[in-house]
Design an enzyme around this catalytic site. Structure first.
Site, PDB file in Angstrom:
ATOM      1  N   ASP A 101       0.854  -1.173   0.000  1.00 60.67           N
ATOM      2  CA  ASP A 101       0.000   0.000   0.000  1.00 60.67           C
ATOM      3  C   ASP A 101       0.896   1.230   0.000  1.00 60.67           C
ATOM      4  OD1 ASP A 101      -2.563   1.341   0.322  1.00 60.67           O
ATOM      5  OD2 ASP A 101      -3.199  -0.437   1.424  1.00 60.67           O
ATOM      6  N   ASP A 203      -3.275   4.546  -2.421  1.00 64.82           N
ATOM      7  CA  ASP A 203      -4.422   5.002  -1.646  1.00 64.82           C
ATOM      8  C   ASP A 203      -4.972   6.319  -2.214  1.00 64.82           C
ATOM      9  OD1 ASP A 203      -6.034   4.683   0.864  1.00 64.82           O
ATOM     10  OD2 ASP A 203      -5.056   6.575   1.396  1.00 64.82           O
ATOM     11  N   GLU A 266      -6.511   3.152  -6.098  1.00 59.33           N
ATOM     12  CA  GLU A 266      -7.793   3.126  -5.379  1.00 59.33           C
ATOM     13  C   GLU A 266      -8.608   4.328  -5.846  1.00 59.33           C
ATOM     14  OE1 GLU A 266      -9.750   3.250  -0.911  1.00 59.33           O
ATOM     15  OE2 GLU A 266      -8.070   4.554  -1.424  1.00 59.33           O
ATOM     16  N   HIS A 327     -10.783  -3.553   3.254  1.00 59.53           N
ATOM     17  CA  HIS A 327     -10.735  -3.136   4.652  1.00 59.53           C
ATOM     18  C   HIS A 327     -11.673  -1.966   4.967  1.00 59.53           C
ATOM     19  CE1 HIS A 327      -8.039  -0.627   2.372  1.00 59.53           C
ATOM     20  NE2 HIS A 327      -8.042   0.268   3.339  1.00 59.53           N
ATOM     21  N   ASP A 328     -12.247  -1.344   3.936  1.00 60.11           N
ATOM     22  CA  ASP A 328     -13.113  -0.186   4.141  1.00 60.11           C
ATOM     23  C   ASP A 328     -14.593  -0.491   4.005  1.00 60.11           C
ATOM     24  OD1 ASP A 328     -11.113   1.712   4.654  1.00 60.11           O
ATOM     25  OD2 ASP A 328     -10.787   2.084   2.515  1.00 60.11           O
TER      26      ASP A 328
END
Length: 534
Positions: A101, A203, A266, A327-328
């Site tokens: 990430d 991200d 993302e 994860h979100d």
């Protein structure tokens, strides 16, 4: 290149690990790099091709690693530089790839760059961040909102200006209009690739550039008070600015300095805007993440439409990808129920393009209830009571029926779900009909058949709860028939499947030949069918 002529990130499968929750090796209740190393056998047995790690950089953990204090280090919570290098070597030894990430939009407020920037208005790094004078009334410079609640502007009393933060106030945004910022971040990418990292998931890549005139964002006409307060405004001037494409193109050029690496963005944007991130002549992100399966209603016609629209919108040569969970977002088994989660697994692993799996989804892990006194997520703390917290989908991986699901010998950082004695890797490995067995079978079939990994996608007309399509490559052909409802249904496949055979069912209990072109589906069942042998 693969024998099919595709890159590893095209024919492969990506597995996302949230490091805090995967495996703890030292009893502090937080997952770490040695823990991941200890569990690589699970990934090999599952059959995935690449491991994506959520942030492991030094961080005060205000947002659990997305507030980075050093872009080239490892937080001691997770391990050491030496342990990271050992992990890279072991991942590669097993034939896997490692994706990190990368969090370029902001730093921690404790990053040395920001600490220097806030010392004075004349600081050498002042322009590395976004500063504005107060409005005439002394308040924030404009109406921009934080994704995590409240104003996106935080007043810095020491210098008498506000700084911008798209997320927490502990996460000041970098000024990506400053060439020095760009070069510093690109150097960080280079440092990781020099250590063997195979690519990056970037991200909030669409946030990197903000309006240089600092205009107010417009009011969203569809917002109501019960919704996420961030959506009260349309982020017209704070995200997806035209100039961000220059940054993405530059970032891709840095990635291309090294062989066989991947850049994944993302991006939560409408389809037509998402496609722009492939870049002119595909010089942008290799894969702008496609989150449509995460957000779409679980209806056959809706999914059929979005798959077709996505396929139709891809630029020539643009490679598709699909994501069921991360994860979100709430876990797929909680969104559609355990029975349909099996159907969803078959959909994900038979669509054209690169699939990404979220740790634990291969077990059917569900969102775990989190009591108010157990909440760790700053999003939930800042915007309570709206169900926006992300802790429920970040609970520890369930390895066995041992205490704490085999995740830790200490107190886990988030509570262990109550069903861990039944839903765990050890139990499901020994159950031929389990969700884990289904995932292993689907992955193995996909890896063995080019039609299922890189073949073309051809929709088949269906109605009701049925979603049907074909995958085709060099004369090989598969039909995928999914029943998204609880009622049994009959599917009539194209003529070439007459007398064909069920190759795999989500129930893992049938392989019979068809009578004619008809396949009978039970409720909540999906099947993969192959034509009769010539």
């Amino acid at each position: 290149m693969h024998k099919t002529g595709t890159a590893w990130w095209q024919h492969g499968i990506v597995y996302q690990i949230y490091p805090r929750s995967f495996q703890d090796s030292d009893g502090d209740g937080i997952g770490d790099l040695p823990g991941i190393m200890d569990r690589l056998d699970h990934l090999v047995e599952l059959g995935v091709d690449a491991v994506w790690l959520s942030p492991i950089y030094p961080s005060p953990m205000a947002d659990f690693g997305y507030d980075v204090a050093d872009f080239t280090g490892i937080d001691p919570i997770f391990g050491t530089q030496e342990q990271f290098d050992a992990l890279v070597a072991e991942v590669h030894r097993r034939g896997l790839k490692l994706i990190l990430d990368f969090v370029p939009n902001h730093t921690s407020d404790r990053h040395p760059w920001f600490e220097e920037a806030r010392r004075s208005r004349d600081s050498a790094r002042r322009d590395w961040y976004i500063w504005r004078d107060p409005a005439p009334d002394g308040g924030p410079p404009n109406n921009w909102l934080s994704n995590f609640g409240g104003s996106a502007w935080e007043f810095d009393a020491g210098t008498g200006q506000y700084y911008y933060h798209a997320f927490l106030k502990e996460q000041p945004d970098l000024n990506w209009r400053n060439p020095a910022v760009r070069e510093a971040m690109y150097d960080a990418l280079r440092s990781w690739m020099a250590r063997g990292v195979d690519g990056f998931r970037v991200d909030v890549i669409w946030h990197l550039i903000k309006d240089d005139q600092f205009r107010n964002n417009p009011i969203s006409p569809g917002w109501t008070p019960g919704m996420d307060p961030f959506h009260r405004l349309v982020p017209l001037y704070t995200a997806d600015r035209p100039e961000v494409q220059d940054v993405v193109r530059e970032m891709r050029s840095v990635i291309d300095e090294y062989d066989d690496r991947v850049l994944i963005g993302e991006i939560y944007l409408p389809l037509e805007r998402l496609m722009a991130y492939y870049g002119v002549d595909l010089a942008g992100a290799h894969m702008p993440f496609n989150f449509q399966l995460i957000d779409a209603p679980w209806h056959a016609r809706t999914l059929e439409g979005l798959i077709g629209d996505y396929e139709g919108a891809l630029p020539p040569g643009g490679w598709p990808n699909w994501v069921l969970g991360n994860h979100d977002k709430p876990r797929i088994a909680s969104r559609v129920g355990p029975a349909q989660a099996r159907v969803a697994a078959m959909l994900l692993l038979t669509l054209r393009g690169t699939p990404t799996l979220y740790y634990g989804d291969e077990l059917g892990m569900e969102n775990s209830p989190i009591r108010p006194d157990q909440v760790r997520d700053p999003f939930e703390k800042n915007v309570p009571g709206k169900g926006l917290g992300r802790d429920p989908q970040r609970t520890p991986m369930q390895w066995s029926a041992a205490p704490n699901a085999g995740f830790t010998t200490g107190r886990p950082w988030l509570p262990i779900p109550g069903n861990f004695r039944e839903v765990n890797v050890e139990a499901q490995s020994g159950d031929a009909g389990s969700m884990l067995s289904l995932y292993r079978a689907l992955v193995a079939l996909r890896r063995s058949e080019a039609a299922l990994s890189i073949g073309s996608y051809e929709p088949v007309s269906a109605d009701g709860d049925l979603l049907v399509f074909q995958r085709v490559s060099a004369g090989d052909r598969f039909a995928v028939a999914l029943n998204l409802g609880p009622t049994p249904a009959r599917v009539d496949l194209p003529d070439r499947f007459a007398g064909g055979r069920v190759r795999l069912s989500t129930h893992l209990d049938r392989s019979e030949a068809l009578r004619g072109t008809t396949v009978e589906l039970r409720g909540d069942e999906g099947v993969i069918v192959v034509p009769a042998a010539p």
